[in-house]
Structures are given as structure tokens and as C-alpha cells.
Design a protein around this motif. Structure first.
Motif, PDB file in Angstrom:
ATOM      1  N   VAL A  72      20.636  40.405  53.819  1.00 43.34           N
ATOM      2  CA  VAL A  72      19.434  41.180  54.119  1.00 43.34           C
ATOM      3  C   VAL A  72      18.646  40.389  55.225  1.00 43.34           C
ATOM      4  O   VAL A  72      18.174  39.241  54.734  1.00 43.34           O
ATOM      5  CB  VAL A  72      18.381  41.736  53.154  1.00 43.34           C
ATOM      6  N   ALA A  73      18.284  40.748  56.111  1.00 39.53           N
ATOM      7  CA  ALA A  73      17.398  39.837  57.002  1.00 39.53           C
ATOM      8  C   ALA A  73      15.795  39.792  56.663  1.00 39.53           C
ATOM      9  O   ALA A  73      15.424  40.578  55.909  1.00 39.53           O
ATOM     10  CB  ALA A  73      17.338  40.495  58.415  1.00 39.53           C
ATOM     11  N   SER A  74      15.253  38.527  56.877  1.00 38.48           N
ATOM     12  CA  SER A  74      13.794  38.493  56.441  1.00 38.48           C
ATOM     13  C   SER A  74      12.803  39.449  56.834  1.00 38.48           C
ATOM     14  O   SER A  74      12.225  39.893  56.466  1.00 38.48           O
ATOM     15  CB  SER A  74      13.322  36.962  56.703  1.00 38.48           C
ATOM     16  N   SER A  75      13.169  39.962  58.360  1.00 39.33           N
ATOM     17  CA  SER A  75      12.312  40.792  58.680  1.00 39.33           C
ATOM     18  C   SER A  75      12.275  42.282  58.129  1.00 39.33           C
ATOM     19  O   SER A  75      11.411  43.197  58.064  1.00 39.33           O
ATOM     20  CB  SER A  75      12.833  41.087  60.349  1.00 39.33           C
ATOM     21  N   GLU A  76      13.715  42.454  57.595  1.00 43.05           N
ATOM     22  CA  GLU A  76      13.555  43.870  56.836  1.00 43.05           C
ATOM     23  C   GLU A  76      12.829  43.847  55.469  1.00 43.05           C
ATOM     24  O   GLU A  76      12.220  44.756  55.037  1.00 43.05           O
ATOM     25  CB  GLU A  76      15.079  44.147  56.474  1.00 43.05           C
ATOM     26  N   LEU A  77      12.818  42.759  54.862  1.00 44.65           N
ATOM     27  CA  LEU A  77      12.098  42.404  53.698  1.00 44.65           C
ATOM     28  C   LEU A  77      10.451  42.394  54.163  1.00 44.65           C
ATOM     29  O   LEU A  77       9.805  43.177  53.124  1.00 44.65           O
ATOM     30  CB  LEU A  77      12.435  41.061  52.983  1.00 44.65           C
ATOM     31  N   GLN A  78      10.127  42.029  55.019  1.00 44.26           N
ATOM     32  CA  GLN A  78       8.633  41.998  55.335  1.00 44.26           C
ATOM     33  C   GLN A  78       8.314  43.468  55.908  1.00 44.26           C
ATOM     34  O   GLN A  78       7.183  43.850  55.456  1.00 44.26           O
ATOM     35  CB  GLN A  78       8.604  41.066  56.673  1.00 44.26           C
ATOM     36  N   PRO A 123       9.094  26.427  45.607  1.00 42.49           N
ATOM     37  CA  PRO A 123       8.345  25.552  46.372  1.00 42.49           C
ATOM     38  C   PRO A 123       6.839  25.901  45.924  1.00 42.49           C
ATOM     39  O   PRO A 123       6.414  27.096  45.840  1.00 42.49           O
ATOM     40  CB  PRO A 123       8.585  26.155  47.864  1.00 42.49           C
ATOM     41  N   GLU A 124       5.877  24.986  46.490  1.00 41.49           N
ATOM     42  CA  GLU A 124       4.337  25.193  46.062  1.00 41.49           C
ATOM     43  C   GLU A 124       4.112  26.278  47.039  1.00 41.49           C
ATOM     44  O   GLU A 124       4.172  26.642  48.253  1.00 41.49           O
ATOM     45  CB  GLU A 124       3.857  24.037  46.571  1.00 41.49           C
ATOM     46  N   GLY A 125       3.272  27.180  46.268  1.00 44.80           N
ATOM     47  CA  GLY A 125       2.444  28.423  46.656  1.00 44.80           C
ATOM     48  C   GLY A 125       3.467  29.533  46.633  1.00 44.80           C
ATOM     49  O   GLY A 125       3.005  31.007  47.206  1.00 44.80           O
ATOM     50  N   ALA A 126       4.721  29.473  46.150  1.00 46.84           N
ATOM     51  CA  ALA A 126       5.360  30.646  46.158  1.00 46.84           C
ATOM     52  C   ALA A 126       5.398  31.220  44.645  1.00 46.84           C
ATOM     53  O   ALA A 126       4.987  30.724  43.727  1.00 46.84           O
ATOM     54  CB  ALA A 126       6.903  30.200  46.468  1.00 46.84           C
ATOM     55  N   SER A 127       5.942  32.574  44.794  1.00 45.13           N
ATOM     56  CA  SER A 127       5.846  33.244  43.460  1.00 45.13           C
ATOM     57  C   SER A 127       7.339  33.819  43.378  1.00 45.13           C
ATOM     58  O   SER A 127       8.258  33.388  44.110  1.00 45.13           O
ATOM     59  CB  SER A 127       5.121  34.559  43.624  1.00 45.13           C
ATOM     60  N   VAL A 128       7.511  34.618  42.175  1.00 48.90           N
ATOM     61  CA  VAL A 128       8.804  35.168  41.732  1.00 48.90           C
ATOM     62  C   VAL A 128       9.412  36.012  43.341  1.00 48.90           C
ATOM     63  O   VAL A 128      10.648  36.043  43.280  1.00 48.90           O
ATOM     64  CB  VAL A 128       8.809  36.076  40.670  1.00 48.90           C
ATOM     65  N   TRP A 129       8.654  36.533  43.982  1.00 39.40           N
ATOM     66  CA  TRP A 129       8.992  37.186  45.237  1.00 39.40           C
ATOM     67  C   TRP A 129      10.056  36.275  45.743  1.00 39.40           C
ATOM     68  O   TRP A 129      10.887  36.641  46.660  1.00 39.40           O
ATOM     69  CB  TRP A 129       7.972  37.560  46.203  1.00 39.40           C
ATOM     70  N   ALA A 130       9.645  34.855  46.082  1.00 35.18           N
ATOM     71  CA  ALA A 130      10.759  33.996  46.941  1.00 35.18           C
ATOM     72  C   ALA A 130      12.155  34.252  45.818  1.00 35.18           C
ATOM     73  O   ALA A 130      13.108  34.047  46.950  1.00 35.18           O
ATOM     74  CB  ALA A 130      10.051  32.430  46.602  1.00 35.18           C
ATOM     75  N   TYR A 131      12.243  33.803  44.580  1.00 34.87           N
ATOM     76  CA  TYR A 131      13.452  34.044  44.167  1.00 34.87           C
ATOM     77  C   TYR A 131      14.303  35.575  44.525  1.00 34.87           C
ATOM     78  O   TYR A 131      15.273  35.491  44.900  1.00 34.87           O
ATOM     79  CB  TYR A 131      13.136  34.206  42.593  1.00 34.87           C
ATOM     80  N   GLN A 132      13.347  36.501  44.541  1.00 34.98           N
ATOM     81  CA  GLN A 132      13.964  37.890  44.758  1.00 34.98           C
ATOM     82  C   GLN A 132      14.438  37.932  46.107  1.00 34.98           C
ATOM     83  O   GLN A 132      15.584  38.569  46.372  1.00 34.98           O
ATOM     84  CB  GLN A 132      12.945  38.909  44.315  1.00 34.98           C
ATOM     85  N   SER A 133      13.627  37.536  46.960  1.00 37.02           N
ATOM     86  CA  SER A 133      14.067  37.412  48.535  1.00 37.02           C
ATOM     87  C   SER A 133      15.395  36.632  48.611  1.00 37.02           C
ATOM     88  O   SER A 133      16.217  37.045  49.513  1.00 37.02           O
ATOM     89  CB  SER A 133      12.895  36.980  49.364  1.00 37.02           C
ATOM     90  N   ALA A 134      15.231  35.525  48.118  1.00 38.48           N
ATOM     91  CA  ALA A 134      16.566  34.494  48.368  1.00 38.48           C
ATOM     92  C   ALA A 134      17.792  35.264  47.741  1.00 38.48           C
ATOM     93  O   ALA A 134      18.696  35.190  48.568  1.00 38.48           O
ATOM     94  CB  ALA A 134      16.202  33.364  47.629  1.00 38.48           C
ATOM     95  N   ILE A 135      17.754  35.811  46.576  1.00 39.04           N
ATOM     96  CA  ILE A 135      18.958  36.403  45.920  1.00 39.04           C
ATOM     97  C   ILE A 135      19.239  37.727  46.986  1.00 39.04           C
ATOM     98  O   ILE A 135      20.222  37.681  47.291  1.00 39.04           O
ATOM     99  CB  ILE A 135      18.753  36.835  44.730  1.00 39.04           C
ATOM    100  N   TRP A 136      18.449  38.458  47.377  1.00 36.85           N
ATOM    101  CA  TRP A 136      18.903  39.720  48.436  1.00 36.85           C
ATOM    102  C   TRP A 136      19.240  39.127  49.848  1.00 36.85           C
ATOM    103  O   TRP A 136      20.338  39.694  49.981  1.00 36.85           O
ATOM    104  CB  TRP A 136      17.488  40.610  48.447  1.00 36.85           C
ATOM    105  N   MET A 137      18.786  38.059  50.150  1.00 33.94           N
ATOM    106  CA  MET A 137      19.103  37.561  51.474  1.00 33.94           C
ATOM    107  C   MET A 137      20.586  36.714  51.414  1.00 33.94           C
ATOM    108  O   MET A 137      21.379  36.867  52.129  1.00 33.94           O
ATOM    109  CB  MET A 137      18.029  36.394  51.924  1.00 33.94           C
ATOM    110  N   ASP A 138      20.668  36.230  50.218  1.00 40.21           N
ATOM    111  CA  ASP A 138      21.826  35.508  50.105  1.00 40.21           C
ATOM    112  C   ASP A 138      23.239  36.407  49.728  1.00 40.21           C
ATOM    113  O   ASP A 138      24.030  36.436  50.029  1.00 40.21           O
ATOM    114  CB  ASP A 138      21.723  34.392  48.826  1.00 40.21           C
ATOM    115  N   ARG A 139      22.904  37.285  48.807  1.00 42.56           N
ATOM    116  CA  ARG A 139      24.051  38.154  48.327  1.00 42.56           C
ATOM    117  C   ARG A 139      24.109  39.225  49.325  1.00 42.56           C
ATOM    118  O   ARG A 139      25.495  39.864  49.337  1.00 42.56           O
ATOM    119  CB  ARG A 139      23.636  38.888  47.065  1.00 42.56           C
ATOM    120  N   ALA A 140      23.362  39.911  49.994  1.00 47.62           N
ATOM    121  CA  ALA A 140      23.527  41.251  50.781  1.00 47.62           C
ATOM    122  C   ALA A 140      23.368  40.714  52.382  1.00 47.62           C
ATOM    123  O   ALA A 140      23.636  41.751  53.065  1.00 47.62           O
ATOM    124  CB  ALA A 140      22.814  42.405  50.489  1.00 47.62           C
TER     125      ALA A 140
END
Length: 434
Positions: free
Chosen positions: A194-200, A175-192
């Protein structure tokens, strides 16, 4: 005679073939339009996925991490073994498995470029192997296994195959304005899960990256649900199976269990789709695996933040830092966020564990071992992965001193024992706090 509808396996093969041809066309048009490698590409006889080429013995590969969890962090050396020139492509979601270390697997996002003299690289979307000389390429990748440590520089990997669930996320444009961090966060949130609050909290992931990750996961779920239309089962069966594509791992597990209650014929038709969307035969990672052990900072007790302290690079500097402890302790009446005694002692020790010099880290480890705090055991287990034998030995000795157990430098045994000991039955000394 009415033709039969394709089964899940047919659809999966068709989808993979379509993606491959689309990738090939993009590579051809991009390279020919730019004039880069155009002649070599035209001369090549085959276009092959790197995992397929490796399994067939068409190429030899040497995959090395440059260190870190994500980004342009994978260097791969590829050499054609024999035969005619070939072009090798890398699919999003290609899994790289670590060799000789219990660290995170990697999922490739894309091929970034080819290395040229001067340790530079030129942009490339295909590996052109027109000769039998070794060629080195740079890949962008993210980590898969949130509960494991990130790879260090020099970590070797083996090419496995494409993970379809990862592929759905990583093949989508950011998505516009996003970096590879979006991919990394999505993989961790999806596979494990992991809550978004924990990543933040742990990694300070910006809100825009979290929002982009959620969009990537939602898109992947939509693509998965749409694939059910290609399976020759009833609408009721499809409805029961839709959950295997959910962004919530727990929902996926529940859907998996529902699918197991269907008829043998329906299970057979759905099995391909279910297998690539529910991991480990319907089991989620357990609580100990989901503990964030990726960084020392993640071991800080809830509510503690690491202040901006100077990392000590000498034993004297570490001593001065430890002596500054009272300055970090607030009054009980303060309404500020100042960290209070007794856990304020953790902060300078945390900083000392990040020192570059092994001698400083080893001394810090010995101070950690003196703490009568569960955090000490967690930390010493993490430190068993330190690259310095001196520091690892200090951590193993500290664990033995702290717990009365002796598993040497075997982090997995320590972690298994410590998880079982969390019920309060741990026999440990009660040393005075430093």
C-alpha cells in the motif's frame, strides 16, 4: 574436520530461541525490580510462548476484539489447564486468525497488562498463571490484511503462530515521536504494498508516522538480508535471494521466482527464509484485494472529500440533509474545491450510512441503490457487513434492483461478480438520480 555452517532452519531456531530468552530475562528483571508478581514468577516452573502453550494443551485461551483496527484492542482470557504454575509470554508478530467472519487477521505488538477488578488493568509483560483460575489480559495489536474489513467489537480470534516477517517489524522500538500508527502503516505497506499516499489520503496518517513506518520496514529488510550470511550458499546465490527481504512486495515476488531457478540444494537451504518472506507461494494479492474496503470513506471517487456534515440520527434529519444537496454544488467557473454535481449527491448519502440508527442507514441504502453510478454497487457490497439484518437486507435488495443479479447477502459472491463485470457489460437499470 571443518564443521558445517548452519542451514536456514538452524538459524531460524537459534534466533527464535535467543529472542525468547531475551524476553524472559526482561520480564524477570522488570517484575522483580518492581516487586510486581515477583514471588509468583519465581515459583513458576516454565516459561512458554502462548501459541506453544495452546498447541500443547497447557492453557485454554479465549481471544476477543474490542473493535477497531489497531492499538490496545485485544482481550485474551487465559486459563492454565493442569500441572505446575507456568509463565506465558507473547511474542511480537503473533498472528490471531478471525473465527466466523472474513475480517482482518491481527498481529500482536505486545502484552500491555492484566485486567483487575473495575475493568482496569495493571502493566505486565508476562502472563503469570500460578493457579488454575482464568486470568484476562490486554494485548496491543495491528491488522494485517489491508483489503479486508476491520474487526468489530466481540469478534473472536484463534491463536495461530508467529509471523517472522511481522515480528521483524513489530519487535523494533518505535522511532521517537511515533505511535502504533507507525506499526500499522508499516505492516500494511510491507504486506500489501500500500502506498504511503493512500494511507494519508484515506486515514489521514501523519507524515511522522509514515516516515517512522518506512524506518521500521528498512530495519526489517536489513535484519533479513543479514540472516543470509548464516546460510551455506555462494555469494552469487545470496545476491539473488536478497530481494525476498525487500520492502517492495513486487521485488520479493521477483526474487522468489529467481530462487525457484536455483539448484535443488540451494533452494532447500534457502526455503525457510523464502517461505516466511514471500506470501502465498510467490503471489501478490490481486487488484480487487488491494482495493481499500476498510472504510466507507475509501469508496469516495478520487478527488472527493467528505465535508463536515452532521450525521443524521432521525429520518427527518436525513431528509433535511438530502434536501440540502444544492448547497453542496458549486458553479462550473469556481476555482475552489467545492464538490460539483452530479457526484455531490454521494456526500450526504455517505454521511447517512454512518448513522447509529439502523432505520436511518436502511433508508440511506435504498437511496444509494437508486444511483446510476458504479460507486453505488461498491457501497452496497460494503454495507452487506452492517451489523443490522435490516440494513443488510436493504443492501441485498438494492444490489438485486441495481444489477439484476441475486446473491443474497453473500458479499464474497457479489464482490467476485462485480469485479468480473467492471468491463462495462453490467446490465443495470438507469434510474433517475435523486
Amino acid at each position: 574436520m571443518t564443521p558445517s555452517r548452519p542451514c536456514a532452519a538452524d538459524f531460524t531456531r537459534l534466533r527464535e530461541t535467543t529472542m525468547l530468552y531475551r524476553c524472559i530475562l526482561q520480564c524477570c528483571f522488570g517484575l522483580l525490580a518492581s516487586g510486581t508478581l515477583g514471588v509468583q514468577l519465581a515459583a513458576a516452573q516454565d516459561v512458554v510462548d502462548i501459541d506453544v502453550a495452546t498447541r500443547r494443551g497447557l492453557v485454554s485461551v479465549d481471544v476477543e476484539s474490542l473493535g477497531g483496527a489497531m492499538g490496545n484492542r485485544i482481550k485474551v482470557r487465559v486459563q492454565r489447564r493442569a500441572g505446575a504454575p507456568i509463565n506465558v509470554v507473547v511474542q511480537p508478530g503473533l498472528v490471531l486468525a478471525p473465527q466466523g467472519a472474513d475480517v482482518q487477521r491481527m498481529a500482536v505488538v505486545k502484552l500491555v497488562g492484566k485486567y483487575v477488578p473495575g475493568n482496569q488493568y495493571q502493566r505486565a509483560t508476562v502472563m503469570v498463571l500460578a493457579d488454575q483460575q482464568p486470568h484476562t489480559f490486554l494485548l496491543q495489536a495491528v491488522c494485517i490484511d489491508y483489503h479486508k474489513s476491520s474487526p468489530k467489537a466481540g469478534q473472536r480470534y484463534a491463536v495461530v503462530d508467529v509471523d517472522v516477517r511481522c515480528q521483524r517489524i513489530l519487535s523494533a522500538p518505535l522511532p521517537e515521536g511515533a505511535s502504533v500508527w507507525a506499526y500499522q502503516s508499516a505492516i500494511w505497506m510491507d504486506r500489501a504494498g500500500v502506498a504511503s499516499s493512500e494511507l494519508q489520503r484515506i486515514f489521514s496518517v501523519p507524515a511522522i508516522e509514515i516516515q517512522s513506518a518506512q524506518k521500521l520496514i528498512a530495519r526489517a529488510e536489513q535484519v533479513g538480508v543479514e540472516s543470509l550470511a548464516q546460510v551455506d550458499v555462494s555469494a552469487d546465490v545470496r545476491a539473488q535471494a536478497e530481494g525476498v527481504f525487500s520492502a517492495d512486495p513486487q521485488v520479493r515476488v521477483e526474487a522468489y521466482r529467481r530462487v525457484q531457478g536455483l539448484s535443488a540444494e540451494d533452494r532447500r537451504k534457502l526455503q525457510v527464509l523464502v517461505d516466511v518472506n514471500v506470501l502465498r507461494n510467490g503471489q501478490l494479492p490481486d487488484a480487487s484485494e488491494l482495493r481499500a474496503a476498510n472504510t466507507l470513506e475509501s469508496l469516495l471517487p478520487e478527488g472527493l472529500n467528505l465535508p463536515q456534515l452532521q450525521i443524521p440520527e432521525s429520518l427527518d434529519a436525513l431528509t433535511d440533509l438530502l434536501q440540502s444537496l444544492p448547497d453542496l454544488v458549486g458553479n462550473e467557473d469556481d476555482d475552489t474545491d467545492v464538490i460539483r454535481f452530479p457526484r455531490a449527491r454521494l456526500l450526504p448519502l455517505m454521511v447517512g450510512l454512518r448513522a447509529r440508527r439502523p432505520a436511518v442507514r436502511a433508508l440511506t441504502v435504498r437511496r444509494v441503490a437508486q444511483l446510476n453510478d458504479p460507486w453505488a454497487v461498491d457501497t452496497l457490497i460494503v454495507v452487506l457487513a452492517d451489523p443490522s439484518p435490516r440494513v443488510r437486507q436493504a443492501a441485498a435488495e438494492g444490489l438485486k434492483q441495481r444489477t439484476g443479479q441475486d446473491f443474497g447477502e453473500d458479499a464474497e459472491q457479489w464482490r467476485t461478480w462485480w469485479t468480473a463485470a467492471q468491463d462495462g457489460s453490467l446490465a443495470a437499470p438507469d434510474p433517475a438520480a435523486p
